[in-house]
Scaffold this motif. Structure first.
Motif: not given
Length: 267
Positions: A68-73, A89, A91, A94
């Motif tokens: 996931k990325d910093s926004k949770g995507k 960061s 990626w 999760s």
């Protein structure tokens, strides 16, 4: 005494070989048809048939859910994740508890010159239709078993969630606690007993290339490459990676590997 001919078909599964599959390889549906026709034609001359099966879980290090990325995507399919991405960061895993394992994995890929981590659409999930051998090859194999009172050798790979397993004989990053990721010496030794080893399957640029390379590199006598045959019309590649496969074939033909077609082999 008749020659022992072993046929190896790599990952001829619905998710790769059907246009509606999760990770369809363009041209694979025609490869499968040609391979099935060849099996029906020369079945009585085949000593053994080996089918490798990509066998994944939903949760896997090369599937979007793992990252996931910093926004949770989660990453889109075909995203490339590098060690630098993880360290910066871009990626992260999760599950926070898997961060070090994820970072170690992408570093290991780069250190050993393997493919960079590519995020694939979840595919060949164990128990789903996409994991099955694609028709008409499935029927040809089942008919061969009945006609010759034989059993197709099915070699599974990819069920460890912490490593890719392009090669059917060893994972991209061996997991010491899991023997299924380690070198499949039984399979290689079985092939060495054959007089001729014939290769087809999907995708030429990834699982076929890596399987053949790892088998060749682990032959007890490298001159065994001279008894190997590649069916150029029995495999297709993933666009953008063609040079890797072409270079491999050129190198192996210099060592004695034969390149032919499903129609020409034993015609």
């Amino acid at each position: 005494m008749s020659q022992k001919i072993d046929l190896v078909i790599i990952d001829p599964q619905t998710d790769f070989c059907n246009p509606k599959g999760k990770l369809f390889v363009g041209g694979a549906e025609d490869d499968i048809r040609r391979l099935a026709t060849m099996v029906n034609r020369i079945g009585s001359k085949l000593n053994d048939i080996h089918i490798t099966l990509d066998s994944h879980h939903q949760v896997h290090i090369a599937h979007p859910i793992f990252w996931k990325d910093s926004k949770g995507k989660h990453p889109d399919p075909f995203t490339i994740i590098t060690a630098k991405d993880v360290e910066n960061s871009v990626w992260t895993t999760s599950s926070p508890g898997l961060y070090q394992r994820g970072l170690s994995y992408v570093k290991s890929l780069e250190k050993h010159g393997r493919y960079a981590l590519c995020i694939w659409p979840p595919h060949c999930i164990i128990g789903t239709p996409g994991h099955s051998i694609e028709e008409p090859l499935l029927t040809a194999l089942m008919d061969w078993e009945v006609q010759h009172f034989a059993v197709v050798d099915k070699v599974t790979k990819g069920s460890n969630i912490f490593t890719e397993h392009y090669s059917a004989v060893v994972a991209d990053v061996v997991q010491p606690e899991d023997p299924t990721t380690q070198l499949n010496t039984r399979f290689i030794q079985t092939l060495e007993e054959a007089d001729t080893i014939v290769f087809g399957g999907e995708a030429s640029t990834h699982c076929v290339l890596n399987t053949m390379r790892d088998i060749f590199n682990n032959f007890s006598d490298r001159s065994a490459i001279r008894k190997c045959v590649l069916l150029k019309d029995g495999m297709s590649g993933i666009p953008g990676f063609e040079k890797n496969f072409t270079d491999f074939v050129n190198d192996m033909t210099k060592e004695g590997m034969t390149v032919t077609t499903t129609k020409e082999f034993l015609s």
